[in-house]
Design a protein around this motif. Structure first.
Motif, PDB file in Angstrom:
ATOM      1  N   TYR A 398       0.840  -1.193   0.000  1.00  0.00           N
ATOM      2  CA  TYR A 398       0.000   0.000   0.000  1.00  0.00           C
ATOM      3  C   TYR A 398       0.875   1.243   0.000  1.00  0.00           C
ATOM      4  N   GLN A 399       0.495   2.190  -0.819  1.00  0.00           N
ATOM      5  CA  GLN A 399       1.250   3.443  -0.872  1.00  0.00           C
ATOM      6  C   GLN A 399       0.317   4.587  -0.453  1.00  0.00           C
ATOM      7  N   PRO A 400       0.806   5.432   0.436  1.00  0.00           N
ATOM      8  CA  PRO A 400      -0.064   6.492   0.930  1.00  0.00           C
ATOM      9  C   PRO A 400      -0.377   7.551  -0.127  1.00  0.00           C
ATOM     10  N   LEU A 415      -1.234  -1.992  -4.450  1.00  0.00           N
ATOM     11  CA  LEU A 415      -0.447  -2.438  -5.602  1.00  0.00           C
ATOM     12  C   LEU A 415      -0.085  -3.909  -5.403  1.00  0.00           C
ATOM     13  N   MET A 416      -0.227  -4.644  -6.453  1.00  0.00           N
ATOM     14  CA  MET A 416      -0.058  -6.090  -6.326  1.00  0.00           C
ATOM     15  C   MET A 416       1.411  -6.492  -6.432  1.00  0.00           C
ATOM     16  N   ARG A 417       1.792  -7.491  -5.691  1.00  0.00           N
ATOM     17  CA  ARG A 417       3.143  -8.048  -5.774  1.00  0.00           C
ATOM     18  C   ARG A 417       3.030  -9.559  -5.944  1.00  0.00           C
ATOM     19  N   ALA A 440      -6.440 -14.401 -16.004  1.00  0.00           N
ATOM     20  CA  ALA A 440      -6.207 -14.617 -14.570  1.00  0.00           C
ATOM     21  C   ALA A 440      -6.498 -13.348 -13.773  1.00  0.00           C
ATOM     22  N   ILE A 441      -6.472 -12.211 -14.457  1.00  0.00           N
ATOM     23  CA  ILE A 441      -6.694 -10.933 -13.769  1.00  0.00           C
ATOM     24  C   ILE A 441      -8.100 -10.876 -13.159  1.00  0.00           C
ATOM     25  N   LEU A 442      -9.043 -11.645 -13.728  1.00  0.00           N
ATOM     26  CA  LEU A 442     -10.422 -11.584 -13.218  1.00  0.00           C
ATOM     27  C   LEU A 442     -10.469 -12.027 -11.755  1.00  0.00           C
ATOM     28  N   TRP A 447      -9.673 -10.765  -5.920  1.00  0.00           N
ATOM     29  CA  TRP A 447      -8.912 -11.078  -4.705  1.00  0.00           C
ATOM     30  C   TRP A 447      -8.318  -9.789  -4.127  1.00  0.00           C
ATOM     31  N   ALA A 448      -7.755  -8.946  -5.017  1.00  0.00           N
ATOM     32  CA  ALA A 448      -7.115  -7.702  -4.565  1.00  0.00           C
ATOM     33  C   ALA A 448      -8.131  -6.787  -3.877  1.00  0.00           C
ATOM     34  N   ILE A 449      -9.343  -6.722  -4.451  1.00  0.00           N
ATOM     35  CA  ILE A 449     -10.376  -5.846  -3.863  1.00  0.00           C
ATOM     36  C   ILE A 449     -10.750  -6.365  -2.463  1.00  0.00           C
ATOM     37  N   VAL A 467      -7.929   0.691  -5.617  1.00  0.00           N
ATOM     38  CA  VAL A 467      -7.455  -0.568  -6.210  1.00  0.00           C
ATOM     39  C   VAL A 467      -7.397  -0.364  -7.726  1.00  0.00           C
ATOM     40  N   ASN A 468      -6.320  -0.838  -8.340  1.00  0.00           N
ATOM     41  CA  ASN A 468      -6.230  -0.740  -9.804  1.00  0.00           C
ATOM     42  C   ASN A 468      -7.108  -1.817 -10.449  1.00  0.00           C
ATOM     43  N   VAL A 469      -7.873  -1.395 -11.430  1.00  0.00           N
ATOM     44  CA  VAL A 469      -8.793  -2.335 -12.080  1.00  0.00           C
ATOM     45  C   VAL A 469      -8.536  -2.315 -13.589  1.00  0.00           C
ATOM     46  N   SER A 470      -8.383  -3.485 -14.163  1.00  0.00           N
ATOM     47  CA  SER A 470      -8.123  -3.574 -15.613  1.00  0.00           C
ATOM     48  C   SER A 470      -9.410  -3.493 -16.409  1.00  0.00           C
ATOM     49  N   ALA A 471      -9.248  -3.088 -17.650  1.00  0.00           N
ATOM     50  CA  ALA A 471     -10.411  -2.972 -18.544  1.00  0.00           C
ATOM     51  C   ALA A 471     -11.147  -4.301 -18.657  1.00  0.00           C
ATOM     52  N   PHE A 499     -11.719   2.858  -7.491  1.00  0.00           N
ATOM     53  CA  PHE A 499     -11.102   2.017  -8.520  1.00  0.00           C
ATOM     54  C   PHE A 499     -10.305   2.908  -9.461  1.00  0.00           C
ATOM     55  N   GLU A 500      -9.058   2.533  -9.694  1.00  0.00           N
ATOM     56  CA  GLU A 500      -8.236   3.300 -10.620  1.00  0.00           C
ATOM     57  C   GLU A 500      -8.295   2.637 -11.996  1.00  0.00           C
ATOM     58  N   ILE A 501      -8.751   3.445 -12.941  1.00  0.00           N
ATOM     59  CA  ILE A 501      -8.852   2.919 -14.308  1.00  0.00           C
ATOM     60  C   ILE A 501      -7.852   3.676 -15.155  1.00  0.00           C
ATOM     61  N   GLY A 607       3.852   9.506  -3.861  1.00  0.00           N
ATOM     62  CA  GLY A 607       5.189   9.294  -4.412  1.00  0.00           C
ATOM     63  C   GLY A 607       6.144   8.798  -3.357  1.00  0.00           C
ATOM     64  N   TYR A 608       7.328   8.360  -3.825  1.00  0.00           N
ATOM     65  CA  TYR A 608       8.306   7.784  -2.905  1.00  0.00           C
ATOM     66  C   TYR A 608       8.684   8.753  -1.776  1.00  0.00           C
ATOM     67  N   TYR A 609       8.638  10.070  -2.089  1.00  0.00           N
ATOM     68  CA  TYR A 609       9.016  11.057  -1.076  1.00  0.00           C
ATOM     69  C   TYR A 609       8.037  11.028   0.102  1.00  0.00           C
TER      70      TYR A 609
HETATM   71  P1  C2E Z   1       0.184   2.645 -11.364  1.00  0.00           P
HETATM   72  O1  C2E Z   1      -1.232   2.367 -11.054  1.00  0.00           O
HETATM   73  O2  C2E Z   1       0.483   3.898 -12.070  1.00  0.00           O
HETATM   74  O3  C2E Z   1       0.955   2.485 -10.005  1.00  0.00           O
HETATM   75  C1  C2E Z   1       1.913   3.355  -9.583  1.00  0.00           C
HETATM   76  C2  C2E Z   1       3.255   2.797  -9.838  1.00  0.00           C
HETATM   77  O4  C2E Z   1       4.236   3.795  -9.639  1.00  0.00           O
HETATM   78  C3  C2E Z   1       3.587   1.660  -8.872  1.00  0.00           C
HETATM   79  O5  C2E Z   1       4.433   0.751  -9.541  1.00  0.00           O
HETATM   80  C4  C2E Z   1       4.371   2.405  -7.798  1.00  0.00           C
HETATM   81  O6  C2E Z   1       5.254   1.556  -7.095  1.00  0.00           O
HETATM   82  C5  C2E Z   1       5.138   3.417  -8.612  1.00  0.00           C
HETATM   83  N1  C2E Z   1       5.475   4.601  -7.858  1.00  0.00           N
HETATM   84  C6  C2E Z   1       4.868   5.120  -6.764  1.00  0.00           C
HETATM   85  N2  C2E Z   1       5.476   6.260  -6.357  1.00  0.00           N
HETATM   86  C7  C2E Z   1       6.504   6.466  -7.217  1.00  0.00           C
HETATM   87  C8  C2E Z   1       7.499   7.480  -7.325  1.00  0.00           C
HETATM   88  O7  C2E Z   1       7.594   8.428  -6.547  1.00  0.00           O
HETATM   89  N3  C2E Z   1       8.406   7.373  -8.318  1.00  0.00           N
HETATM   90  C9  C2E Z   1       8.349   6.319  -9.194  1.00  0.00           C
HETATM   91  N4  C2E Z   1       9.271   6.272 -10.147  1.00  0.00           N
HETATM   92  N5  C2E Z   1       7.435   5.349  -9.154  1.00  0.00           N
HETATM   93  C10 C2E Z   1       6.498   5.444  -8.147  1.00  0.00           C
HETATM   94  P2  C2E Z   1       4.122  -0.745  -9.549  1.00  0.00           P
HETATM   95  O8  C2E Z   1       3.678  -1.186  -8.195  1.00  0.00           O
HETATM   96  O9  C2E Z   1       5.277  -1.416 -10.163  1.00  0.00           O
HETATM   97  O10 C2E Z   1       2.864  -0.880 -10.466  1.00  0.00           O
HETATM   98  C11 C2E Z   1       2.979  -0.684 -11.798  1.00  0.00           C
HETATM   99  C12 C2E Z   1       1.647  -0.721 -12.457  1.00  0.00           C
HETATM  100  O11 C2E Z   1       1.087  -2.014 -12.364  1.00  0.00           O
HETATM  101  C13 C2E Z   1       0.622   0.161 -11.794  1.00  0.00           C
HETATM  102  O12 C2E Z   1       0.767   1.435 -12.246  1.00  0.00           O
HETATM  103  C14 C2E Z   1      -0.671  -0.469 -12.231  1.00  0.00           C
HETATM  104  O13 C2E Z   1      -1.040   0.016 -13.498  1.00  0.00           O
HETATM  105  C15 C2E Z   1      -0.319  -1.918 -12.331  1.00  0.00           C
HETATM  106  N6  C2E Z   1      -0.845  -2.614 -11.162  1.00  0.00           N
HETATM  107  C16 C2E Z   1      -0.280  -2.743  -9.964  1.00  0.00           C
HETATM  108  N7  C2E Z   1      -1.093  -3.450  -9.143  1.00  0.00           N
HETATM  109  C17 C2E Z   1      -2.191  -3.762  -9.834  1.00  0.00           C
HETATM  110  C18 C2E Z   1      -3.418  -4.459  -9.554  1.00  0.00           C
HETATM  111  O14 C2E Z   1      -3.667  -4.907  -8.430  1.00  0.00           O
HETATM  112  N8  C2E Z   1      -4.329  -4.585 -10.533  1.00  0.00           N
HETATM  113  C19 C2E Z   1      -4.102  -4.049 -11.759  1.00  0.00           C
HETATM  114  N9  C2E Z   1      -5.031  -4.234 -12.678  1.00  0.00           N
HETATM  115  N10 C2E Z   1      -2.973  -3.382 -12.080  1.00  0.00           N
HETATM  116  C20 C2E Z   1      -2.029  -3.222 -11.134  1.00  0.00           C
END
Ligand code: C2E
Ligand code: CA
Ligand code: CA
Length: 633
Positions: A398-400, A415-417, A440-442, A447-449, A467-471, A499-501, A607-609
């Motif tokens: 989780y990112q704030p 964010l999924m790992r 598999a994303i379905l 599960w993520a939600i 939560v990020n949701v795919s098309a 939901f982030e689209i 962001g990371y900051y």
């Molecule tokens: P996103 O939705 O744009 O997620 C943000 C991505 O930017 C994340 O990478 C995050 O770790 C990264 N990020 C956050 N803050 C910063 C920053 O300050 N600088 C930089 N350079 N990067 C930052 P992550 O976790 O690798 O995810 C990549 C993409 O994967 C996500 O982009 C999202 O589109 C997709 N994703 C991740 N989790 C899920 C999920 O549960 N479901 C779906 N459908 N897509 C996911």
């Protein structure tokens, strides 16, 4: 019919030679029975034979019809009879001649029975023999009355009998001929029907190019030749871009017309190049061709792409800056590492096509075995995804998301790992596309939600989670229902969830997506537009949906160091504000970035900051220290 005529003439000629040889041999009988005139009869026999054979050979040589060979036979019979009769009548050995003249009926028989003359001609010929015979009687006064009677009776009965048999034979022959004709007709009809059926069963009913059945067969043939003789070939998949959109807007008839035009331009262009075109399904075509190497495959792909673009078929419903029908092209070709399975090459072409689509369409991609994500890797990922939830290979971090004015953490992004069985971590950039392709994303998405609801919302770790949701999820049936079940089971309110689209989402099938989003909004769920500015459809999406928040992609923040980049960012912010939407800027990596947020009056930042994505345990303790004070935990 012409062939039959020629055969008949050849047949007649054989019999004719035989008959004349016998006729000549009868010269021996002449010499024995009527020796006094035999000289003349034999000379006459030779004269007739030479003349008749010459005529017959000419008839054969000039390929005249069987009528002419028949006529030659008929005339020869009459002349041969005369040629024997006239000199023979001059004999002094009259007693012998009386009997010998019965042989005249042989000429009648040969006209009626030996040669296959048509009925009227044979009867006319034997009648002529009869008349000559009657006439000759006047010149043979020595015959007595009863002898006369016997010989006349014999000739007459011979005439009637052989004519009758001839008539019967001809009737029979005619029937046989009719039957043969009918059989031949039926045979050729059946052949024609068979060929037509064969063609139909291999043709696509709509476009007229090869259908799936024919394509599969051709593929198998090519594959076998590759395995046995090493003849390389390419499989090129061609998919019409935004076809569903075209169909929905212009109607199915126009859609069909579009496919027909695409198919025929492909066919016309590729036929001369010895490549085949088939319809592989819906709006997908497949081109198969023998090739010598990579360059040739690329050249073929480009020919395919530009041929369709060159049609200039209007398609103004696509919103990617183009207004004509185009195709995406993905190809693969046989290589020493192609392996023992035919499916693999299609699989590779399919992957290349997917990459062409992902790269903005109207482009070509060749499968690249040296990609870091080779097919084997992808297969491993797909397998890992299938067992991910059950084997605890997947978790959320989780990112704030911080309110830049108050400093409070208002929400967290989930964010999924994923890690492989051996523990190797995979980035979402690697496994999300595979999960989307395999479907598999379905399950993973649901599960993520559920996980975010349970870990973050039900426990009150954060007031809100996105939560990020795919098309693909939005398009899948029953998605909104499944989400409402999760809310119910976890006791979480829809308004806590966002939901982030991503705006790069496929515009095709938009109506399904709109319906789904409306249902989700009815549950109180917020819809955020992610990665704004990176895709091509952002503005139209803004127009179409009542988004709650727009996340501006971090690339704009990075560009904002330059004046032009900053102006661009300000323009985007103004645009979103004018629509009355909240703005979230991603990728805050430095204090300067945070400063800029304040300058621009941005309400939400991430962001990371401000905080890196972290597992739930770390989130609780250290990641969001402010959270505890704000939420009173
Ligand atoms: P996103 O939705 O744009 O997620 C943000 C991505 O930017 C994340 O990478 C995050 O770790 C990264 N990020 C956050 N803050 C910063 C920053 O300050 N600088 C930089 N350079 N990067 C930052 P992550 O976790 O690798 O995810 C990549 C993409 O994967 C996500 O982009 C999202 O589109 C997709 N994703 C991740 N989790 C899920 C999920 O549960 N479901 C779906 N459908 N897509 C996911
Ligand atoms: Ca996101
Ligand atoms: Ca994003």
């Amino acid at each position: 019919m012409k062939a039959r005529g020629a055969a008949q003439v050849r047949d007649t000629r054989g019999g004719f030679w035989l008959a004349l040889i016998v006729y000549l041999l009868f010269g021996i009988a002449d010499a024995m029975l009527i020796p006094d005139v035999a000289r003349y009869t034999i000379m006459a026999r030779f004269a007739v034979a030479i003349l008749a054979l010459t005529t017959m050979e000419i008839v054969v040589f000039v390929r005249a019809s069987s009528k002419w060979s028949d006529l030659t036979c008929a005339v020869t019979v009459v002349v041969a009879y005369l040629g024997w009769l006239i000199p023979a009548m001059q004999t002094d050995d009259f007693e012998t001649f009386k009997f010998y003249m019965y042989f005249g009926t042989i000429f009648m028989m040969s006209a009626n029975l030996f040669f296959n003359l048509f009925f009227r001609l044979s009867v006319a010929t034997s009648a002529a023999i009869l008349v000559i015979f009657f006439t000759s009687l006047n010149y043979i006064p020595e015959l007595e009355y009863h002898q006369n009677f016997v010989v006349i009776l014999f000739y007459l009965s011979c005439f009637v009998f052989t004519s009758y048999v001839n008539w019967k034979l001809n009737e029979e022959r005619y029937n046989v001929f009719l039957n043969a004709l009918e059989a031949e007709h039926q045979h050729s009809e059946a052949e024609k029907r068979g060929a037509e059926l064969e063609r139909l069963s291999n043709t696509d009913y709509l476009t007229g190019v090869e259908n799936r059945r024919a394509v599969d067969k051709r593929l198998r043939d090519y594959w076998n030749e590759w395995q046995t003789e090493g003849k390389a070939f390419a499989a090129i998949l061609v998919d019409v871009d935004f076809f569903k959109k075209y169909n929905d807007f212009y109607g199915h008839q126009s859609g069909d017309r579009c496919l027909i035009l695409v198919a025929s331009v492909l066919n016309d262009t590729l036929k001369p190049l010895n490549a085949s075109v088939g319809r592989y399904g819906g709006e997908e075509f497949i081109v198969l061709s023998r090739v010598t190497g990579r360059d040739q495959v690329m050249a073929l792909c480009e020919i395919v792409r530009s041929a369709v673009e060159g049609l200039h078929l209007v398609h103004d419903q696509r919103r990617d800056g183009q207004a004509v029908v185009t195709v995406s092209v993905g190809a693969s070709y046989t290589r020493p590492q192609s392996g023992p399975k035919l499916e693999r090459i299609i699989n590779e072409a399919d992957r290349a096509l997917y990459s062409a689509k992902a790269n903005g369409r109207n482009c070509i991609r060749l499968f690249n075995p040296n990609d870091p994500l080779t097919s084997d890797d992808n297969e491993n990922i797909a397998a890992t995804l299938r067992m991910a939830v059950k084997n605890n290979l997947v978790h959320l971090v989780y990112q704030p998301i911080q309110n830049m004015r108050t400093g409070r953490v208002e929400a967290v992004e989930s964010l999924m790992r994923l890690k492989m069985i051996d523990g190797t971590p995979l980035s979402p950039a690697q496994f999300i596309p595979v999960a989307e392709r395999t479907g598999a994303i379905l399950d993973l998405g649901l599960w993520a939600i559920r996980q975010a609801c349970t870990e973050v919302l039900a426990t009150g770790v954060a007031p809100m989670a996105s939560v990020n949701v795919s098309a693909i999820q939005l398009k899948s049936r029953g998605f909104a229902l499944a989400v409402s079940t999760i809310l119910e089971e976890t006791g979480v309110s829809g308004s806590q969830l966002a939901f982030e689209i991503t705006e790069g989402i496929d515009m095709e099938g938009q109506s399904d997506v709109i319906r789904c989003i409306t249902d989700l909004q009815a549950l109180g769920i917020r819809i955020w537009l992610d990665d704004f500015g990176t895709g091509f459809a952002g503005l139209s999406w803004l127009r179409l949906f009542p988004f709650d928040t727009v996340k501006i992609d971090r690339s704009f923040l990075q560009d904002a160091r330059r004046p032009a980049g900053r102006a661009m960012l300000e323009d985007i912010i103004r645009l979103i504000r004018n629509r009355g939407l909240k703005i979230l800027i991603e990728g805050l990596e430095t204090a300067d970035h945070v400063e800029l947020m304040h300058e621009l009056g941005i309400e939400l930042g991430q962001g990371y900051y401000l905080g890196r994505p972290a597992p739930i345990d770390e989130v609780k303790i250290k990641a969001f220290p402010r959270l505890a004070s704000v939420s009173g935990l």
